[in-house]
Structures are given as C-alpha cells and as structure tokens.
Design a protein around this motif. Structure first.
Motif, PDB file in Angstrom:
ATOM      1  N   ARG A 145     -30.152  78.979  20.104  1.00 49.41           N
ATOM      2  CA  ARG A 145     -28.845  78.547  20.617  1.00 49.41           C
ATOM      3  C   ARG A 145     -28.338  77.482  19.667  1.00 49.41           C
ATOM      4  O   ARG A 145     -29.061  76.555  19.313  1.00 49.41           O
ATOM      5  N   TYR A 147     -25.540  74.579  18.689  1.00 48.48           N
ATOM      6  CA  TYR A 147     -24.500  73.642  19.080  1.00 48.48           C
ATOM      7  C   TYR A 147     -23.721  73.271  17.830  1.00 48.48           C
ATOM      8  O   TYR A 147     -24.291  72.746  16.873  1.00 48.48           O
ATOM      9  N   ILE A 165     -20.729  76.374  21.602  1.00 49.46           N
ATOM     10  CA  ILE A 165     -22.127  76.801  21.717  1.00 49.46           C
ATOM     11  C   ILE A 165     -22.196  78.299  21.479  1.00 49.46           C
ATOM     12  O   ILE A 165     -21.502  79.070  22.146  1.00 49.46           O
ATOM     13  N   ASP A 167     -24.870  81.776  20.622  1.00 45.99           N
ATOM     14  CA  ASP A 167     -26.223  82.319  20.665  1.00 45.99           C
ATOM     15  C   ASP A 167     -26.462  83.332  19.552  1.00 45.99           C
ATOM     16  O   ASP A 167     -27.476  84.021  19.543  1.00 45.99           O
ATOM     17  N   PRO A 190     -34.102  78.332  22.632  1.00 43.17           N
ATOM     18  CA  PRO A 190     -33.552  78.336  23.993  1.00 43.17           C
ATOM     19  C   PRO A 190     -34.618  78.193  25.068  1.00 43.17           C
ATOM     20  O   PRO A 190     -34.322  78.007  26.222  1.00 43.17           O
ATOM     21  N   GLU A 241     -31.496  71.912  25.412  1.00 37.85           N
ATOM     22  CA  GLU A 241     -32.657  72.669  24.936  1.00 37.85           C
ATOM     23  C   GLU A 241     -33.615  71.840  24.079  1.00 37.85           C
ATOM     24  O   GLU A 241     -34.702  72.291  23.765  1.00 37.85           O
ATOM     25  N   LEU A 250     -33.417  83.319  27.467  1.00 34.26           N
ATOM     26  CA  LEU A 250     -32.146  84.005  27.574  1.00 34.26           C
ATOM     27  C   LEU A 250     -32.357  85.451  28.022  1.00 34.26           C
ATOM     28  O   LEU A 250     -33.246  86.136  27.544  1.00 34.26           O
TER      29      LEU A 250
END
Length: 254
Positions: A145, A147, A165, A167, A190, A241, A250
């Motif tokens: 993940r 940021y 954000i 993935d 994650p 996380e 996830l």
C-alpha cells in the motif's frame, strides 16, 4: 559503489542510530567522518537532503515511537531515553512531526485506530491546483500500500497538505494551494507477521520533483519507488500499516 564521502556519512548515521540518546554535536560527527565540520555539513546535506541535526532529530523521534509502542515506560522516561532533556520540548516536537501527541499516538496505535494521515487546513476561498503523476512500483515489491503526499518541506512529517493512497502502480492526484510542494511516497506492507503494536520500516520510498504551483493549474511529477537506503530519514508521520497492530490482508481486488 559508494564514494568516500558516502561511506563516511553512513558511518556517522550509524553512530546516530546507536548513540542517539547521547549529545552528538556537529564537531564530534565531523571528526568521526574525518572531515571539517563545514565540509561534513555540506556533504551530509548533498547525500541525505537534510542537515545532520535534522537527521538526528528524526532518528530520536522514530525511536520514541518505537518505545511508545513496544514498552510500558512513561512518556517522561522515553523523552530522556531518546536524548531530550525537556518533556515539553519532546512533546511539542513529537506532536509537530508525527501529527499526534505521544500519549494519543500510543493509545490509538494500541487500539488499532490510527487513521490515514490528517490533512492541513486550507482556506475555503483559496484556489487549489492539482499535482498528478504516475506512481511506479517495482514488480518485485509484492503487495504494498502506497501513501503519496504533498509536504511543504522535503521531510515526511506532520500533516501533509494532500494525500492519496494506492494499492498498485497508477495515477495519483493531490490538491494543493499556491506554493512549493514536495511529493513523497512510502510503500508499506499491508499486513505483517507481528501480533503486537510495533514500528516497521517502509519497504520502498520515492520522491517526485519539487513542484511550484499557482492559479489552480494542473502539474505533473512522476514518482518511482526504490528500496530504502541508510541515507533515508525514517518516516515520522503516523501511518496505519507502519505503526500499531498489523492490518488485515487485502482481499482480492481490494
């Protein structure tokens, strides 16, 4: 292959990590690098993007995060343990850099309630520009993940102006007012094998070119993620996380 300066700078960064509770004046670090303090300061900034003092401060606050999550020590004890002589100074710097006070950080992380990064307030009548770009994640990274956020300094701390954000590799979008902005990205696992609150390092980091925006226009800067190196400052901003109990894996397609 590292240059002679990089080897010397890395040696002093190791000293910062191992002796962060001790006074580490510039003169001492420069002597360890076998440079004059002026040359050392310049080379340190060239290699890391910041000053030795700022780097040491980031290490101290990162270690404070770790002590807050991994020990039952009081906040006062932790402040002294990481090199601060004043609880007030420690609390204000921690709050400014991490985004929450030490006590609230410990409470939220232990409960698994760390929210995504809070955003800085923007005046309602201010026209926002958009900073967008392509986020590139190496195929070898596995599931992460990411940021992506805009800061008004090169250091990832405090409240970002805007955050996205992702993935997977793709396009990010950040809304920012007029000014100079630094786009920074951190890729984190994650989920993690840890069962207790802890502080984990990001898997990858990335940075876009600084962007000066104005008049509600659209600007582009791509970000390519890369492995973390010893010259990267630790992430101070609280991320769900990275800090606290591991998140759930996830789900497929999530």
């Amino acid at each position: 292959m590292q240059t002679t300066a990089e080897v010397a700078i890395e040696r002093t960064i190791d000293i910062m990590w191992n002796c962060h509770a001790e006074p580490l004046p510039l003169e001492k670090l420069a002597a360890e690098a076998m440079f004059s303090k002026f040359y050392y300061s310049r080379m340190f900034r060239d290699v890391t993007g910041t000053s030795p003092g700022r780097f040491l401060s980031a290490i101290r606050l990162f270690m404070a995060k770790r002590h807050l999550l991994e020990s039952a020590s009081s906040i006062t004890d932790i402040a002294y343990r990481v090199g601060y002589n004043s609880l007030g100074t420690f609390t204000s710097r921690f709050t400014r850099s991490v985004g929450v006070s030490p006590g609230r950080y410990r409470f939220r992380a232990s409960c698994g309630h760390l929210p995504p990064p809070a955003l800085s307030a923007v005046c309602a009548d201010q026209k926002l520009s958009t900073v967008t770009g392509q986020l590139h994640i190496p195929e070898s990274a596995g599931r992460v993940r990411v940021y992506v956020a805009a800061f008004n300094t090169p250091i990832v701390e405090g409240f970002p102006q805007s955050c996205d954000i992702l993935d997977d590799s793709g396009q990010f979008h950040l809304s920012v007012p007029d000014g100079l902005w630094y786009v920074r990205a951190a890729a984190v696992a994650p989920h993690d094998a840890a069962s207790e609150p802890t502080v984990r390092m990001p898997r990858l980091l990335g940075a876009g070119q600084p962007v000066r925006v104005r008049n509600g226009r659209v600007y582009t800067t791509d970000v390519e993620l890369r492995p973390v190196t010893p010259f990267d400052l630790p992430i101070l901003l609280a991320l769900p996380e990275l800090d606290g109990p591991p998140a759930l894996p996830l789900a497929a397609g999530e």
